[in-house]
Design an enzyme around this catalytic site. Structure first.
Site, mmCIF file in Angstrom:
data_model
loop_
_atom_site.group_PDB
_atom_site.id
_atom_site.type_symbol
_atom_site.label_atom_id
_atom_site.label_comp_id
_atom_site.label_asym_id
_atom_site.label_seq_id
_atom_site.Cartn_x
_atom_site.Cartn_y
_atom_site.Cartn_z
ATOM 1 N N THR A 112 14.030 5.410 9.512
ATOM 2 C CA THR A 112 15.048 4.369 9.685
ATOM 3 C C THR A 112 14.624 3.105 8.935
ATOM 4 O OG1 THR A 112 15.580 5.285 11.832
ATOM 5 C CG2 THR A 112 16.319 3.029 11.419
ATOM 6 N N SER A 114 5.065 -7.192 -1.606
ATOM 7 C CA SER A 114 4.774 -7.112 -0.175
ATOM 8 C C SER A 114 5.296 -8.368 0.509
ATOM 9 C CB SER A 114 3.256 -7.009 0.006
ATOM 10 O OG SER A 114 2.932 -7.036 1.364
ATOM 11 N N GLN A 165 0.560 -10.439 -5.960
ATOM 12 C CA GLN A 165 0.127 -11.844 -5.973
ATOM 13 C C GLN A 165 0.848 -12.664 -7.042
ATOM 14 O OE1 GLN A 165 -1.677 -13.096 -3.615
ATOM 15 N NE2 GLN A 165 -2.721 -11.331 -2.709
ATOM 16 N N HIS A 213 4.692 -9.842 3.351
ATOM 17 C CA HIS A 213 3.833 -10.786 4.090
ATOM 18 C C HIS A 213 2.981 -11.673 3.190
ATOM 19 C CE1 HIS A 213 -0.276 -8.832 4.093
ATOM 20 N NE2 HIS A 213 0.433 -7.762 3.771
ATOM 21 N N THR A 254 0.839 -1.203 0.000
ATOM 22 C CA THR A 254 0.000 0.000 0.000
ATOM 23 C C THR A 254 0.871 1.249 0.000
ATOM 24 O OG1 THR A 254 -1.736 -1.230 1.136
ATOM 25 C CG2 THR A 254 -1.886 1.173 1.213
ATOM 26 N N CYS A 283 -8.855 -6.826 2.804
ATOM 27 C CA CYS A 283 -8.995 -5.366 2.918
ATOM 28 C C CYS A 283 -10.432 -4.919 2.708
ATOM 29 C CB CYS A 283 -8.129 -4.664 1.885
ATOM 30 S SG CYS A 283 -6.432 -5.054 2.091
ATOM 31 N N ASN A 300 -6.123 -10.501 -6.824
ATOM 32 C CA ASN A 300 -6.097 -11.126 -5.498
ATOM 33 C C ASN A 300 -7.403 -11.807 -5.110
ATOM 34 O OD1 ASN A 300 -6.649 -8.186 -5.526
ATOM 35 N ND2 ASN A 300 -7.298 -8.582 -3.428
HETATM 36 N N1 PLP Z 1 -2.168 -5.460 -3.817
HETATM 37 C C1 PLP Z 1 -2.661 -6.710 -3.765
HETATM 38 C C2 PLP Z 1 -2.961 -7.423 -5.049
HETATM 39 C C3 PLP Z 1 -2.893 -7.336 -2.540
HETATM 40 O O1 PLP Z 1 -3.379 -8.576 -2.508
HETATM 41 C C4 PLP Z 1 -2.587 -6.616 -1.358
HETATM 42 C C5 PLP Z 1 -2.873 -7.213 -0.032
HETATM 43 O O2 PLP Z 1 -3.981 -7.586 0.268
HETATM 44 C C6 PLP Z 1 -2.064 -5.323 -1.446
HETATM 45 C C7 PLP Z 1 -1.874 -4.775 -2.696
HETATM 46 C C8 PLP Z 1 -1.709 -4.528 -0.215
HETATM 47 O O3 PLP Z 1 -0.603 -5.103 0.426
HETATM 48 P P1 PLP Z 1 -0.013 -4.579 1.811
HETATM 49 O O4 PLP Z 1 -0.747 -5.332 2.870
HETATM 50 O O5 PLP Z 1 1.443 -4.939 1.783
HETATM 51 O O6 PLP Z 1 -0.218 -3.114 1.886
#
Ligand code: PLP
Length: 380
Positions: A240, A202, A182, A204, A70, A329, A152
């Site tokens: 940092t 990302s 993804q 995670h 994000t 989200c 996603n």
């Molecule tokens: N873009 C996609 C396709 C995602 O699946 C996600 C997470 O759900 C994001 C962006 C946002 O990722 P982050 O949690 O690292 O902000």
């Protein structure tokens, strides 16, 4: 617990887990400090950046570590459009697909309220954006085009190189951005970076900790930093640096690309098993919403017609099985899914959609147990 929601987030992978404690012990210095602890951190940060740079064949000065996708999306989109505003370029139009993650979709909506013109593009019946649709709306004011790589919610893969080529053939000065959250670490990396100017990752989503990610932005495009302060990351992102996060992210990526083909084959096998079990079940009435070749086997969108998915998700959770209806989200919003509708999923199925997303570690037994759990729920 059976975790079938890797599209929302992943646990840390084995490789990362083994390095975790040791990394936090060794790499505690501030990489900007002028002493040995700082030098150690700076060395690990350089190692991480160099590894990512060679993995994707991108210059290391085009990589910026961030807190995740994000932040990366905002830095690129707002950073670039702020630059355009400041330079009075006259480019004030942004093209996005209807199926973008909120990280992009809501960011451009914000810019729309600030005066930018946003053109939203729908998908064909395969859930894909067509180059001709983009071509039809490109003009001399187009600043950027943002189309995600793998969706996603549906797992559909967009033909990014073809779309980017159409944009660049029209005008090489239009920025082409793709959200690769993804796809990176899951599919072989095949983006043509002569055409694609920016992408982001990302941690995670690929077995690294939360709170770390990076973005690539072709240095040809200027972006005004969103976060101002001590000038870290060559002034592109102050604060940092999360050096341990960056190091673990690079290790997670190395691991993913070492095993990319085997993991992909495994995910395909799990998908085939899932589909076979669902279709052979005498009690489950199932529809596959996306069943063509251009999709990631890690993300499976299925409709269980016998039961609404909000109820099913809750009942599965009571049995210790984690799946979701749509993206984490947007799971608190009661609106119909913009993404499913934009992907042309039949409206009668939308309330029945489950997203089943696999980890490389997901086992066949877990998939079997998942289907049996649905059968058990439907009996009552
Ligand atoms: N873009 C996609 C396709 C995602 O699946 C996600 C997470 O759900 C994001 C962006 C946002 O990722 P982050 O949690 O690292 O902000």
């Amino acid at each position: 617990m059976i975790y079938l929601d890797s599209a929302a987030t992943t646990p840390i992978s084995k490789v990362v887990g083994e390095l975790l404690l040791d990394s936090y012990e060794k790499i505690f210095g501030n990489n900007s400090s002028p002493h040995i602890a700082g030098a150690i951190a700076a060395e690990y940060l350089k190692e991480a950046r160099d590894s990512i740079s060679s993995m994707f064949s991108i210059p290391s000065n085009a990589i910026t570590f961030t807190s995740g996708a994000t932040e990366s999306a905002n830095s690129i989109i707002q950073g670039y459009t702020n630059f355009l505003k400041r330079s009075k370029s006259g480019r004030n139009e942004i093209i996005v697909s209807e199926i973008e993650h909120p990280a992009i979709y809501n960011t451009v909506e914000f810019l729309e309220r600030e005066g930018f013109i946003v053109v939203r593009i729908g998908c064909n019946e395969k859930g894909q954006v067509e180059a001709s649709q983009i071509q039809g709306v490109l003009n001399k004011n187009t600043a950027m085009v943002a189309i995600m790589h793998v969706n996603n919610e549906t797992g559909v893969i967009q033909p990014i190189n073809d779309l980017a080529k159409r944009v660049k053939d029209y005008d090489p000065n239009i920025m082409f951005l793709t959200d690769t959250v993804q796809s990176i670490g899951k599919l072989p990396f095949e983006l043509d970076l002569k055409l694609v100017d920016a992408f982001f990752v990302s941690g995670h989503k690929i077995g690294a900790p939360k709170g770390i990610g990076f973005h690539y932005l072709n240095p040809r495009f200027r972006a005004i930093p969103l976060i101002i302060g001590g000038g870290q990351e060559s002034g592109r992102r102050s604060g940092t640096v999360n050096v341990v996060g960056a190091y673990l992210l690079s290790k997670a990526l190395e691991d993913k690309y070492r095993n990319i083909s085997a993991n992909l084959r495994h995910a395909e096998l799990l998908r085939t098993l899932l589909i076979r079990m669902l279709s052979e079940s005498s009690s489950i009435d199932c529809a596959l919403t996306i069943n063509h070749q251009d999709r990631s086997p890690y993300i499976n969108s299925i409709a269980i017609k016998n039961i609404r998915s909000d109820i099913l998700v809750e009942k599965l959770s009571e049995k210790g099985i984690c799946v979701s209806r749509k993206s984490a989200c947007s799971s608190h919003s009661h609106n119909k899914s913009r993404v499913l509708e934009g992907s042309r999923v039949p409206s009668g199925l939308v309330d029945h959609i489950l997203r089943v997303s696999f980890l490389p570690e997901t086992t066949e037994e877990e998939v079997i147990e998942f289907v049996k759990a649905i059968e058990g729920i439907l009996q009552f």
